[in-house]
Design a protein around this motif. Sequence first.
Motif, short mmCIF file in Angstrom:
data_model
loop_
_atom_site.label_atom_id
_atom_site.label_comp_id
_atom_site.label_asym_id
_atom_site.label_seq_id
_atom_site.Cartn_x
_atom_site.Cartn_y
_atom_site.Cartn_z
N GLU A 1 0.80 -1.23 0.00
CA GLU A 1 0.00 0.00 0.00
C GLU A 1 0.83 1.28 0.00
O GLU A 1 0.51 2.21 -0.77
CB GLU A 1 -0.97 -0.03 1.18
CG GLU A 1 -1.98 1.09 1.16
CD GLU A 1 -3.01 0.93 2.27
OE1 GLU A 1 -3.16 1.87 3.06
OE2 GLU A 1 -3.65 -0.15 2.35
N LYS B 1 0.46 4.22 -2.95
CA LYS B 1 0.17 5.63 -2.70
C LYS B 1 1.24 6.53 -3.30
O LYS B 1 0.92 7.63 -3.79
CB LYS B 1 0.04 5.86 -1.20
CG LYS B 1 -1.22 5.24 -0.60
CD LYS B 1 -1.30 5.46 0.90
CE LYS B 1 -2.59 4.91 1.47
NZ LYS B 1 -2.67 5.09 2.95
N VAL C 1 -7.15 4.19 -0.79
CA VAL C 1 -6.24 3.21 -1.40
C VAL C 1 -6.11 2.05 -0.43
O VAL C 1 -5.75 2.25 0.74
CB VAL C 1 -4.85 3.82 -1.68
CG1 VAL C 1 -3.93 2.78 -2.32
CG2 VAL C 1 -4.96 5.05 -2.58
#
Length: 236
Positions: free
Chosen positions: A138, A142, A155
Amino acid sequence: MASTASSPLPVPSTTSSTAPSTAPSTVPPAGPLTVGFDLDMTLIDSRPGIAATYRALAAETGAHIDDALVVSRIGPPLEDELAHWFPADRVAAAADRYRELYVDHAIAPSTALAGARESVAAVRALGGRAIVVTAKYEPNAKLHLAHLGIEPDAVIGWLWAEAKGEALREYGAQVYVGDHVGDVRGARAAGALSVAVTTGPCGAEELRAAGADVVLTELTEFPAWLREFEATRAAS
């Protein structure tokens, strides 16, 4: 919280889509519009950055890695790919190091795919939320989006195939857009409409066979399709 169906709606047709007999031909109308997007090869072309990161990893570890082969099959989790190049007891460490190298090697070379920004904007123009649900780590996902100026409402990373359905249900997504059969499986696990694009490793027939409800050549076709989809929901 996921939305629940009241009365089903027909899926809007497009000239480049054909739903298979096993795919649902209806979609729940309830709830505010939420659209999920995959990241790699759906919103962004990460092949140059991924290849560069694998080359750096190979140089550092001495492992033979065919980066051209790697980027021809982007989609599944990183550890699945690394298992082709490292012994099982080295995969976890290689994955950790890859993610560290990724920041310096993969973000700048990767680009937005045609229609990516416009597709997110189309969701917003209809008063909806756009979320990204990806198998990628993650924080790195981003970084990609920030670098390219793509600003989803949320996200969610480290989810693959059916596990993506967990986030899609949590956010009440009616539609999930992706390029891989794993994305189709995630959409169907969530009860969301599967919209597939052929910008990744899977061709149109493979995506249809997996159960995609709609197959588009690329995201440039998505805003018009979405407007028709939302008009159909609004008319119900």
